[in-house]
Structures are given as C-alpha cells and as structure tokens.
Design a protein around this motif. Structure first.
Motif, PDB file in Angstrom:
ATOM      1  N   VAL A 136      47.995  39.112  35.631  1.00  0.00           N
ATOM      2  CA  VAL A 136      48.050  39.468  36.741  1.00  0.00           C
ATOM      3  C   VAL A 136      49.210  37.747  37.064  1.00  0.00           C
ATOM      4  CG1 VAL A 136      47.124  40.628  38.023  1.00  0.00           C
ATOM      5  CG2 VAL A 136      46.007  40.829  36.829  1.00  0.00           C
ATOM      6  N   ARG A 168      49.281  49.037  39.293  1.00  0.00           N
ATOM      7  CA  ARG A 168      49.660  48.866  37.605  1.00  0.00           C
ATOM      8  C   ARG A 168      50.746  48.652  37.399  1.00  0.00           C
ATOM      9  NH1 ARG A 168      46.609  51.941  32.843  1.00  0.00           N
ATOM     10  NH2 ARG A 168      47.090  50.404  31.373  1.00  0.00           N
ATOM     11  N   THR A 169      51.949  48.863  37.408  1.00  0.00           N
ATOM     12  CA  THR A 169      53.436  49.360  36.876  1.00  0.00           C
ATOM     13  C   THR A 169      54.599  49.315  38.169  1.00  0.00           C
ATOM     14  OG1 THR A 169      53.267  52.407  37.116  1.00  0.00           O
ATOM     15  CG2 THR A 169      52.477  51.102  35.327  1.00  0.00           C
ATOM     16  N   GLY A 194      49.863  42.580  41.349  1.00  0.00           N
ATOM     17  CA  GLY A 194      50.624  43.720  40.247  1.00  0.00           C
ATOM     18  C   GLY A 194      52.300  43.573  40.778  1.00  0.00           C
ATOM     19  N   PRO A 195      53.181  44.267  40.056  1.00  0.00           N
ATOM     20  CA  PRO A 195      52.114  45.175  38.256  1.00  0.00           C
ATOM     21  C   PRO A 195      52.388  43.556  36.704  1.00  0.00           C
ATOM     22  CG  PRO A 195      54.844  45.449  38.461  1.00  0.00           C
ATOM     23  CD  PRO A 195      53.878  44.005  39.855  1.00  0.00           C
ATOM     24  N   TRP A 196      51.185  44.148  36.282  1.00  0.00           N
ATOM     25  CA  TRP A 196      50.253  43.779  35.105  1.00  0.00           C
ATOM     26  C   TRP A 196      50.916  44.493  34.268  1.00  0.00           C
ATOM     27  CZ3 TRP A 196      47.408  44.936  38.720  1.00  0.00           C
ATOM     28  CH2 TRP A 196      46.210  46.734  38.152  1.00  0.00           C
ATOM     29  N   VAL A 201      43.017  49.074  34.107  1.00  0.00           N
ATOM     30  CA  VAL A 201      43.637  49.554  35.608  1.00  0.00           C
ATOM     31  C   VAL A 201      43.311  48.651  36.926  1.00  0.00           C
ATOM     32  CG1 VAL A 201      43.493  51.927  33.623  1.00  0.00           C
ATOM     33  CG2 VAL A 201      41.429  51.293  36.002  1.00  0.00           C
ATOM     34  N   ILE A 202      44.032  49.737  37.875  1.00  0.00           N
ATOM     35  CA  ILE A 202      43.913  48.862  38.983  1.00  0.00           C
ATOM     36  C   ILE A 202      42.205  48.712  39.900  1.00  0.00           C
ATOM     37  CG2 ILE A 202      43.929  49.774  41.502  1.00  0.00           C
ATOM     38  CD1 ILE A 202      46.536  50.741  41.156  1.00  0.00           C
ATOM     39  N   LEU A 205      41.000  45.990  38.078  1.00  0.00           N
ATOM     40  CA  LEU A 205      41.886  44.368  39.350  1.00  0.00           C
ATOM     41  C   LEU A 205      40.241  44.519  40.244  1.00  0.00           C
ATOM     42  CD1 LEU A 205      43.220  43.900  41.276  1.00  0.00           C
ATOM     43  CD2 LEU A 205      43.611  41.976  39.589  1.00  0.00           C
ATOM     44  N   TYR A 239      47.946  53.066  47.088  1.00  0.00           N
ATOM     45  CA  TYR A 239      47.279  52.036  45.915  1.00  0.00           C
ATOM     46  C   TYR A 239      47.143  51.019  47.102  1.00  0.00           C
ATOM     47  CZ  TYR A 239      50.491  54.529  42.700  1.00  0.00           C
ATOM     48  OH  TYR A 239      50.980  55.186  41.844  1.00  0.00           O
TER      49      TYR A 239
END
Length: 248
Positions: A136, A168-169, A194-196, A201-202, A205, A239
């Motif tokens: 991350v 995440r993406t 992020g992203p990672w 998943v979120i 994190l 988000y």
C-alpha cells in the motif's frame, strides 16, 4: 548488552577473567527487576546467540556483582522467563507471543525465533498483514498524517474527524478523482490510501489503519462518510470514510 551487578561481599576465588566460566556453574540473574536462577550451560545453549556471548567469558559476565551475586540484564523480565524455559527444555511459550518473539530476536535465540514465526500470531502479522501493507503506497506516512490532522482539530473538542479515501484499483481511483477535486476546492483535507496490488479489500485496509492507530494509544473508529460531503452527481461516496478520534 552488558551485564552489571553490585556485589561487595567476599566470594570464592574465580577463574582468570578471560577463561570460559564453568558451564555447570549456577548463575543468579536480575532481568529488569525480576530474579532468575539458572546455569551457564543453559544461557549458552544456543552458540552464537547474544545471550551466550554475554557469558562466554568471566570478563564479560562478572562485573559489578551485588550481595546476592546477581547479574543485571536490562530487558523486560516478564518475557525472559519463557525464553529461559525454552533453553532449559524446549518448551514453547503459550502467552505474550509477540513480546517473547521480540525478546528472542534481541537475544538472537534463532531456533526459538523460527518456531515463533510459525505461530498464528506472528505468521499472520509478519507474513500476511505486514506484507500486504508494504504494497500500500505511503501507508506509514498516511498514518502519521491522519494523527497530525486529528490532533490539530482536537483543541477544546471531544472528537476530531479525519476524512479518508480508500481505493483498491486504478478504476476505483478514477471514480474518486472528481470527488477529490471537489473536496480540494472546498479546502477539505483527505488522506488517500491506494491503489494496491494485493488480495485484501478496502475493509481490510481500513481495519489495519484502525489497528495501527489504536496501537499508538488512540481511540478511533471509522464509518462511511456522509453523502452530504459530496456533490450529488459525483457518485463516489462509497470510497470515502470518516475516522473519528475520541479524546475524552
């Protein structure tokens, strides 16, 4: 690590300082204020360890003795007992695993370190969670920023809130770009994670962020950010999260 003690009472003649101590000799220890009795052979059980090096010669292990003949080691005594039990009989610790692991690393008891790394507590933290967090970007720096922002808002307040964006993406990041621009225009500070490139998943994190901030002694919880924070058509509120610090 040096050993110190403070004995001034007469004692039996000793071998020359440079000679190895008798491995069957009884040794009294004061480790962080807790007392232990063992033998030199036990302390030297793992060749090459730091603990063995402390007692490799009398020159290193016999300075400043007290009336009880105890040698002082400036480490937490609570976690030294399990290490001594392992050296005596190979017994694995059942409590305080992370703390004993840290002390085993310090004393360089390599076989015990490797055994502890296979326990769920250490494996999960060192191999799973920490390896994820290394993927991350700027994770540690973002934690520090969150704490600074929370403390800045804590004057004469019971709570302070920090706004976090977690993506995440790259696709998630694209969805959030407009919302971030709006918040920046409104002078709202946002800490972005992020992203990672990893499976968690979120929510994983966010749980890690909460765990690591609480480990610093803070009381914190998180929830979805209110939709009122965003313009109606940004469509990215899922988000964004609010981390609430409670001060009293």
């Amino acid at each position: 690590m040096s050993l110190t003690s403070t004995s001034r009472s007469p004692r039996a003649p000793r071998a020359p300082p440079g000679d190895p101590p008798n491995t069957s000799a009884v040794v009294k220890l004061n480790v962080g204020g807790e007392f232990f009795t063992t033998t030199v052979s036990t302390l030297r059980k793992i060749p090459g360890s730091r603990l063995a090096a402390m007692f490799c010669t009398l020159a290193k292990a016999s300075t400043d003795e007290d009336e009880e003949g105890r040698f002082f080691i400036d480490r937490p005594g609570t976690y030294f007992g399990p290490i001594l039990d392992y050296l005596r009989s190979g017994q694995m610790p059942k409590q305080h695993i992370p703390e004993v692991y840290r002390e085993a690393q310090f004393f360089e008891i390599t076989p015990l370190v490797k055994l502890l790394e296979d326990t769920p507590q250490i494996f999960g933290e060192q191999v799973a969670r920490k390896q994820f967090l290394l993927r991350v970007p700027s994770y540690s720096e973002n934690l520090e920023l969150m704490v600074r922002l929370a403390r800045a808002e804590a004057v004469a307040a019971r709570y302070s809130n920090v706004l976090v964006c977690a993506v995440r993406t790259e696709e998630d990041a694209a969805h959030c770009a407009e919302s971030l621009r709006v918040l920046e225009a409104n002078k709202r500070l946002v800490v972005k994670f992020g992203p990672w490139k990893a499976a968690p998943v979120i929510r994983d994190l966010l749980d890690s962020v909460q765990m690591d901030i609480e480990a610093q002694g803070y009381q914190v919880a998180y929830d979805y950010c209110s939709k009122k924070t965003f313009q109606p058509k940004t469509g990215a509120h899922e988000y964004f999260y609010t981390f609430r610090f409670t001060w009293w």
